[in-house]
Design an enzyme around this catalytic site. Structure first.
Site, PDB file in Angstrom:
ATOM      1  N   MET A   1     -25.117  75.106  64.998  1.00  0.00           N
ATOM      2  CA  MET A   1     -26.096  75.209  63.908  1.00  0.00           C
ATOM      3  C   MET A   1     -27.491  75.279  64.505  1.00  0.00           C
ATOM      4  SD  MET A   1     -26.537  72.912  60.487  1.00  0.00           S
ATOM      5  CE  MET A   1     -26.979  71.386  61.300  1.00  0.00           C
ATOM      6  N   CYS A   2     -28.285  76.248  64.070  1.00  0.00           N
ATOM      7  CA  CYS A   2     -29.657  76.427  64.523  1.00  0.00           C
ATOM      8  C   CYS A   2     -30.529  76.752  63.318  1.00  0.00           C
ATOM      9  CB  CYS A   2     -29.759  77.560  65.544  1.00  0.00           C
ATOM     10  SG  CYS A   2     -28.814  77.287  67.062  1.00  0.00           S
ATOM     11  N   GLY A   3     -31.819  76.740  63.522  1.00  0.00           N
ATOM     12  CA  GLY A   3     -32.745  77.095  62.467  1.00  0.00           C
ATOM     13  C   GLY A   3     -33.614  78.261  62.886  1.00  0.00           C
TER      14      GLY A   3
END
Length: 298
Positions: free
Chosen positions: A1-3
């Site tokens: 998960m990354c932004g």
């Protein structure tokens, strides 16, 4: 998960506030990417015969003053270096192959993060707030930017594996997701003389798109060809000298939301990252549809 975050300001007066407007966006993605962060900003260009090189010196002290003196001797007296923490931006009229070859031979500790007339790039280990403070993101000025917060899943937590990734000139890409065939892409590109610096899957996508554009495709055509070649889950946000481009894969598993007003276009993985933008309550807010290419021009 990354932004992922992106911001393009349409109103010229807002270019002075680009970094300030971006700060809540990047920090709002901390829970999606606490281990490293980075940002590419597109500024007013240097002269036609000049280029900027964003450089990372790694841990420990580095003598940037001596480096600037050496650049003037090796690359020309008009060369200059601006420094922010352990990053430097070298501006010179020397040809890019000469510059990168000289740096590689004379200063192997330095890592070239980006090259171009418009782009400056900063990325490092740490929370988004720590990285933003370290490099004074709040005071960045320009037309548009691309940012990323990383939660590593497929390669080590190091500055070179942080996003954005670049290839060529004035081009960068950030990625939320994972590719299942990055080594297939590498095997196709390496015989063409395209080198890779990391084992990160995002670098494969970045170099693939830049290669397609060097072969004559415009950005949208390159992305559409990517639908056939790149396998996996992804939301890609890309920046060129005058564009932001956003695309999601056919399943659209990785989130993205866009807020657009007469003054700006803002992109993020979650709306909470956009909530503090001016007049966002009156923005056109939408979720990009799968395999649709969205392009905004600065």
């Amino acid at each position: 998960m990354c932004g992922i975050v992106g911001l393009l300001v349409k109103k010229p007066a807002l270019r002075e506030q680009l970094g300030e407007l971006m700060m809540p966006m990047l920090i709002g993605m901390t829970e999606r990417g606490p281990d490293s962060a980075g940002l590419a900003v597109f500024t007013a260009p240097v002269g036609d015969d000049r280029r900027k090189f964003s450089l990372y010196s790694g841990k420990g002290e580095f003598d940037w003053t001596a480096f600037e003196h050496a650049t003037r001797q090796a690359l020309g007296e008009d060369s200059k270096v601006g420094v922010q923490a352990n990053h430097g931006v070298l501006e010179t009229a020397a040809p890019p192959p000469q510059v990168t070859g000289w740096i590689r031979a004379a200063y192997p500790r330095l890592h070239v993060l980006s090259t171009g007339q418009f782009i400056d790039l900063y990325k490092d280990i740490g929370t988004p707030a720590e990285v933003a403070t370290r490099y004074d993101f709040r005071n960045l000025k320009g037309t548009h930017l691309v940012g990323h917060t990383r939660m590593a899943t497929e390669s080590a937590v190091t500055p070179d594996r942080a996003h954005p990734f670049t290839a060529g000139e004035d081009w960068c890409l950030v990625h939320n997701g994972s590719l299942s065939n990055p080594y297939q892409i590498r095997r196709e590109l390496e015989p063409l003389g395209i080198g890779f610096e990391t084992d990160n899957d995002t670098e494969a996508a970045c170099r693939y798109f830049e290669w397609r554009m060097r072969e004559g495709d415009d950005l949208e055509t390159a992305i559409h060809k990517g639908f056939e070649e790149l396998d996996g889950f992804y939301t890609f946000l890309m920046g060129t000298k005058d564009e932001l481009a956003l695309v999601r894969d056919a399943f659209a598993c990785k989130p993205a939301v866009v807020a657009e007003t007469d003054d700006y276009v803002a992109i993020s993985s979650e709306f909470r990252s956009l909530a503090k933008l001016p007049d966002v309550k009156n923005a056109r807010i939408f979720e990009p549809v799968p395999e649709e290419v969205y392009v905004w021009r600065a």
